[in-house]
Write a protein that holds these residues in place. Structure first.
Motif, PDB file in Angstrom:
ATOM      1  N   GLU A  49      -3.786 -12.439   9.035  1.00  0.00           N
ATOM      2  CA  GLU A  49      -2.636 -12.393   8.132  1.00  0.00           C
ATOM      3  C   GLU A  49      -3.023 -11.809   6.780  1.00  0.00           C
ATOM      4  OE1 GLU A  49      -1.179 -16.343   7.994  1.00  0.00           O
ATOM      5  OE2 GLU A  49      -0.194 -16.235   9.954  1.00  0.00           O
ATOM      6  N   LYS A  50      -4.230 -12.141   6.329  1.00  0.00           N
ATOM      7  CA  LYS A  50      -4.698 -11.588   5.060  1.00  0.00           C
ATOM      8  C   LYS A  50      -4.854 -10.076   5.152  1.00  0.00           C
ATOM      9  CE  LYS A  50      -8.413 -11.929   1.623  1.00  0.00           C
ATOM     10  NZ  LYS A  50      -9.690 -12.579   1.270  1.00  0.00           N
ATOM     11  N   GLU A  51      -5.392  -9.607   6.287  1.00  0.00           N
ATOM     12  CA  GLU A  51      -5.527  -8.161   6.478  1.00  0.00           C
ATOM     13  C   GLU A  51      -4.164  -7.477   6.483  1.00  0.00           C
ATOM     14  OE1 GLU A  51      -7.704  -7.673  10.050  1.00  0.00           O
ATOM     15  OE2 GLU A  51      -9.642  -8.311   9.186  1.00  0.00           O
ATOM     16  N   GLU A  52      -3.193  -8.100   7.159  1.00  0.00           N
ATOM     17  CA  GLU A  52      -1.847  -7.539   7.185  1.00  0.00           C
ATOM     18  C   GLU A  52      -1.233  -7.505   5.787  1.00  0.00           C
ATOM     19  OE1 GLU A  52      -0.128  -6.177   9.582  1.00  0.00           O
ATOM     20  OE2 GLU A  52      -1.766  -6.392  11.013  1.00  0.00           O
ATOM     21  N   GLN A  53      -1.472  -8.571   5.011  1.00  0.00           N
ATOM     22  CA  GLN A  53      -0.933  -8.628   3.654  1.00  0.00           C
ATOM     23  C   GLN A  53      -1.553  -7.553   2.779  1.00  0.00           C
ATOM     24  OE1 GLN A  53       1.501 -10.351   2.779  1.00  0.00           O
ATOM     25  NE2 GLN A  53       1.546 -10.280   0.563  1.00  0.00           N
ATOM     26  N   LEU A  54      -2.857  -7.334   2.933  1.00  0.00           N
ATOM     27  CA  LEU A  54      -3.526  -6.294   2.150  1.00  0.00           C
ATOM     28  C   LEU A  54      -3.001  -4.913   2.531  1.00  0.00           C
ATOM     29  CD1 LEU A  54      -7.213  -7.626   2.165  1.00  0.00           C
ATOM     30  CD2 LEU A  54      -5.587  -7.658   0.262  1.00  0.00           C
ATOM     31  N   LYS A  55      -2.753  -4.707   3.828  1.00  0.00           N
ATOM     32  CA  LYS A  55      -2.177  -3.440   4.265  1.00  0.00           C
ATOM     33  C   LYS A  55      -0.790  -3.239   3.660  1.00  0.00           C
ATOM     34  CE  LYS A  55      -4.558  -3.141   8.738  1.00  0.00           C
ATOM     35  NZ  LYS A  55      -4.375  -3.146  10.217  1.00  0.00           N
ATOM     36  N   LEU A  56      -0.023  -4.321   3.616  1.00  0.00           N
ATOM     37  CA  LEU A  56       1.316  -4.245   3.042  1.00  0.00           C
ATOM     38  C   LEU A  56       1.270  -3.899   1.561  1.00  0.00           C
ATOM     39  CD1 LEU A  56       4.362  -4.631   3.184  1.00  0.00           C
ATOM     40  CD2 LEU A  56       4.013  -7.083   2.880  1.00  0.00           C
ATOM     41  N   LEU A  57       0.371  -4.555   0.824  1.00  0.00           N
ATOM     42  CA  LEU A  57       0.241  -4.276  -0.607  1.00  0.00           C
ATOM     43  C   LEU A  57      -0.204  -2.835  -0.846  1.00  0.00           C
ATOM     44  CD1 LEU A  57      -1.481  -7.602  -1.778  1.00  0.00           C
ATOM     45  CD2 LEU A  57       0.908  -6.932  -2.081  1.00  0.00           C
ATOM     46  N   LYS A  58      -1.122  -2.359  -0.023  1.00  0.00           N
ATOM     47  CA  LYS A  58      -1.591  -0.975  -0.154  1.00  0.00           C
ATOM     48  C   LYS A  58      -0.460   0.007   0.132  1.00  0.00           C
ATOM     49  CE  LYS A  58      -5.097   2.236   1.565  1.00  0.00           C
ATOM     50  NZ  LYS A  58      -6.224   2.435   2.532  1.00  0.00           N
ATOM     51  N   LEU A  59       0.319  -0.292   1.162  1.00  0.00           N
ATOM     52  CA  LEU A  59       1.443   0.577   1.509  1.00  0.00           C
ATOM     53  C   LEU A  59       2.488   0.604   0.402  1.00  0.00           C
ATOM     54  CD1 LEU A  59       2.893   2.336   3.614  1.00  0.00           C
ATOM     55  CD2 LEU A  59       3.864   0.241   4.582  1.00  0.00           C
ATOM     56  N   GLN A  60       2.785  -0.559  -0.183  1.00  0.00           N
ATOM     57  CA  GLN A  60       3.752  -0.626  -1.279  1.00  0.00           C
ATOM     58  C   GLN A  60       3.280   0.179  -2.479  1.00  0.00           C
ATOM     59  OE1 GLN A  60       4.157  -4.853  -1.850  1.00  0.00           O
ATOM     60  NE2 GLN A  60       5.770  -5.045  -0.306  1.00  0.00           N
ATOM     61  N   LYS A  61       1.980   0.106  -2.778  1.00  0.00           N
ATOM     62  CA  LYS A  61       1.430   0.871  -3.902  1.00  0.00           C
ATOM     63  C   LYS A  61       1.540   2.371  -3.640  1.00  0.00           C
ATOM     64  CE  LYS A  61      -2.699   1.266  -6.817  1.00  0.00           C
ATOM     65  NZ  LYS A  61      -4.083   0.794  -7.042  1.00  0.00           N
ATOM     66  N   GLU A  62       1.236   2.795  -2.416  1.00  0.00           N
ATOM     67  CA  GLU A  62       1.351   4.210  -2.070  1.00  0.00           C
ATOM     68  C   GLU A  62       2.798   4.681  -2.177  1.00  0.00           C
ATOM     69  OE1 GLU A  62      -0.261   4.515   1.817  1.00  0.00           O
ATOM     70  OE2 GLU A  62      -2.370   4.415   1.163  1.00  0.00           O
ATOM     71  N   GLN A  63       3.736   3.856  -1.760  1.00  0.00           N
ATOM     72  CA  GLN A  63       5.146   4.225  -1.847  1.00  0.00           C
ATOM     73  C   GLN A  63       5.597   4.339  -3.296  1.00  0.00           C
ATOM     74  OE1 GLN A  63       7.016   1.185   0.519  1.00  0.00           O
ATOM     75  NE2 GLN A  63       6.789   2.352   2.431  1.00  0.00           N
ATOM     76  N   GLN A  64       5.121   3.447  -4.163  1.00  0.00           N
ATOM     77  CA  GLN A  64       5.472   3.526  -5.585  1.00  0.00           C
ATOM     78  C   GLN A  64       4.948   4.817  -6.206  1.00  0.00           C
ATOM     79  OE1 GLN A  64       3.900  -0.077  -7.270  1.00  0.00           O
ATOM     80  NE2 GLN A  64       5.506  -1.381  -6.385  1.00  0.00           N
ATOM     81  N   GLU A  65       3.714   5.180  -5.876  1.00  0.00           N
ATOM     82  CA  GLU A  65       3.153   6.426  -6.390  1.00  0.00           C
ATOM     83  C   GLU A  65       3.940   7.632  -5.874  1.00  0.00           C
ATOM     84  OE1 GLU A  65       0.796   6.799  -8.633  1.00  0.00           O
ATOM     85  OE2 GLU A  65       0.592   4.632  -8.832  1.00  0.00           O
ATOM     86  N   MET A  66       4.348   7.562  -4.616  1.00  0.00           N
ATOM     87  CA  MET A  66       5.122   8.661  -4.039  1.00  0.00           C
ATOM     88  C   MET A  66       6.462   8.800  -4.753  1.00  0.00           C
ATOM     89  SD  MET A  66       6.363   9.166  -0.088  1.00  0.00           S
ATOM     90  CE  MET A  66       4.687   8.949   0.522  1.00  0.00           C
ATOM     91  N   ARG A  67       7.118   7.683  -5.037  1.00  0.00           N
ATOM     92  CA  ARG A  67       8.406   7.724  -5.742  1.00  0.00           C
ATOM     93  C   ARG A  67       8.263   8.359  -7.122  1.00  0.00           C
ATOM     94  NH1 ARG A  67       8.797   2.247  -3.843  1.00  0.00           N
ATOM     95  NH2 ARG A  67      10.114   2.109  -1.998  1.00  0.00           N
ATOM     96  N   LYS A  68       7.185   8.005  -7.828  1.00  0.00           N
ATOM     97  CA  LYS A  68       6.958   8.578  -9.153  1.00  0.00           C
ATOM     98  C   LYS A  68       6.805  10.100  -9.078  1.00  0.00           C
ATOM     99  CE  LYS A  68       4.725   4.452 -11.107  1.00  0.00           C
ATOM    100  NZ  LYS A  68       3.458   3.874 -11.650  1.00  0.00           N
ATOM    101  N   LYS A  69       6.056  10.568  -8.092  1.00  0.00           N
ATOM    102  CA  LYS A  69       5.855  12.006  -7.943  1.00  0.00           C
ATOM    103  C   LYS A  69       7.156  12.711  -7.592  1.00  0.00           C
ATOM    104  CE  LYS A  69       1.009  11.632  -6.466  1.00  0.00           C
ATOM    105  NZ  LYS A  69       0.048  11.863  -5.345  1.00  0.00           N
TER     106      LYS A  69
END
Length: 431
Positions: A54-74
């Motif tokens: 579950e921790k690995e899944e949560q870390l993947k989720l947080l990483k994905l959310q960060k990538e999406q935020q950066e993509m939105r900014k660009k």
């Protein structure tokens, strides 16, 4: 037609505990019961393993959310750039949205190019033939009919096709870098080609030296498109397909000068299954609005929806369906307390805005009579009908006040006389 597999990303929304306890109750000084201690140990170990996952899944989720935020900014920065035209903005946004996938594909392709021995002797497993149809002794694999195995330049191993390689490897093969093949008739290793240099047998009816593609399916026609850079199924350019420069895709020749061009249309994922359509082996079709989708996904999707999943325009002539809604609305009136409520709507078909009588589900466009609309705002007015300007009309969602559409190709006129001898004309719209 070639393809590229894109892994699906599964996002877990289960709350996760970040506490990871290495100790277990079974390791304490209690000796109550050996079976009980063993049982508790198993439970605690399973709980710890679940926490890790579950921790690995949560870390993947947080990483994905960060990538999406950066993509939105660009994307926002590109949209606000006054020096770019609309086509340039669309191209840059497409590059931003596919950057992660293309980068991952590039890394995986070259992950094992170091210290690879391409001259190692063949093993018995390498020499063993594989079959597309073992009962009829047709050489190949479940993906292709062919009498060769190729040597992957990334790992030096022998496979019947690139899909077989990718299915058992942690990386993708760059088939265009293939230089050596093995004839499955005589096990002769030789440069990639269509015929064996030893037994002189034809190893595949079709061979593309650019794509390193072999296919011996007798009923399949394949051609290579230099603009697409890959091989596609068909008789060839100018025969049953043509290449549209703007869409950057090979389309059926019947669509030449008869389709809606969308820049780099195929270089996107299927809106239903998410597979990259440019290199997909599945049949891709273009909807009336111009957007593309897998044929199989389209057939399943239209069982429950009638609008494009990308732009929400109607996928077919919906006049008969809209007439049924008109009949239903005549028979089922809204409660009296909603008599003075109206909605400001946007039509997905004609892209115009208008007013409509408020309804729980259906709002009719005042311009094209379509019910494929989106509510922008709902409000209560006075008992009198709201004022209407020259550019905004009022639709009542019933046959008492239907408006005319601008489509004369599929128009039908019907007249009804009310108590006050008022006559209305209805023109059916074609979407």
């Amino acid at each position: 037609m070639s393809t590229s597999e894109q892994p699906e990303v599964t996002i877990s929304t289960v709350p996760v505990s970040f506490n990871e306890d290495e100790g277990t109750d079974s390791e304490s000084e209690s000796f109550v019961s050996m079976s009980s201690a063993s049982s508790n140990s198993g439970i605690d170990e399973n709980a710890i393993q679940d926490d890790k996952e579950e921790k690995e899944e949560q870390l993947k989720l947080l990483k994905l959310q960060k990538e999406q935020q950066e993509m939105r900014k660009k994307i926002i920065s590109v949209q606000k750039d006054p020096n770019l035209s609309e086509s340039e903005k669309a191209k840059k946004i497409q590059e931003i949205m596919t950057f992660t996938y293309k980068t991952k594909k590039h890394i995986n392709t070259h992950v094992e190019t170091k210290d690879v021995d391409l001259n190692s002797p063949l093993t018995e497993e390498d020499k063993a033939p594989t079959y597309n149809d073992e009962e009829n002794k047709i050489l190949g694999c479940k993906h292709y009919q062919r009498a060769i195995k190729f040597q992957a330049s990334c790992c030096g191993k022998w496979f019947t096709c690139r899909f077989c390689h990718d299915a058992v490897s942690d990386h993708e093969v760059d088939r265009k870098k293939t230089t050596r093949m093995m004839c499955m008739y005589c096990n002769t290793v030789q440069p990639a080609g269509q015929n064996c240099i030893n037994c002189e047998r034809c190893l595949a009816k079709y061979y593309c030296d650019k794509c390193k593609l072999w296919d011996n399916e007798p009923r399949k026609s394949i051609y290579h498109c230099d603009d697409c850079g890959i091989c596609r199924i068909g008789k060839g350019l100018g025969e049953d397909y043509f290449h549209c420069k703007k869409c950057n895709a090979c389309l059926a020749i019947s669509l030449k000068d008869n389709h809606k061009c969308i820049e780099r249309n195929l270089e996107s994922n299927c809106p239903i299954c998410g597979e990259y359509m440019f290199t997909s082996t599945s049949i891709v079709i273009f909807m009336p609005c111009g957007h593309c989708i897998h044929y199989k996904c389209h057939q399943e999707y239209i069982q429950t929806n009638y609008h494009c999943p990308t732009c929400f325009k109607s996928l077919a002539n919906m006049n008969e369906y809209f007439r049924r809604i008109d009949t239903m609305l005549q028979q089922h009136k809204m409660p009296p307390e909603y008599e003075n409520w109206h909605s400001y709507i946007l039509c997905n078909d004609c892209e115009k805005r208008s007013y409509a009588k408020y309804h729980f589900l259906y709002h009719k466009c005042a311009y094209c009579s379509s019910y494929n609309t989106k509510v922008l705002k709902t409000y209560e007015t006075s008992k009198s009908i709201p004022s209407i300007t020259d550019t905004i009309a009022l639709s009542t969602n019933t046959d008492e006040n239907e408006h005319s559409s601008e489509n004369n190709n599929d128009a039908s006129t019907s007249a009804t006389n009310d108590n006050n001898n008022q006559q209305n004309t209805t023109n059916e719209t074609t979407n």
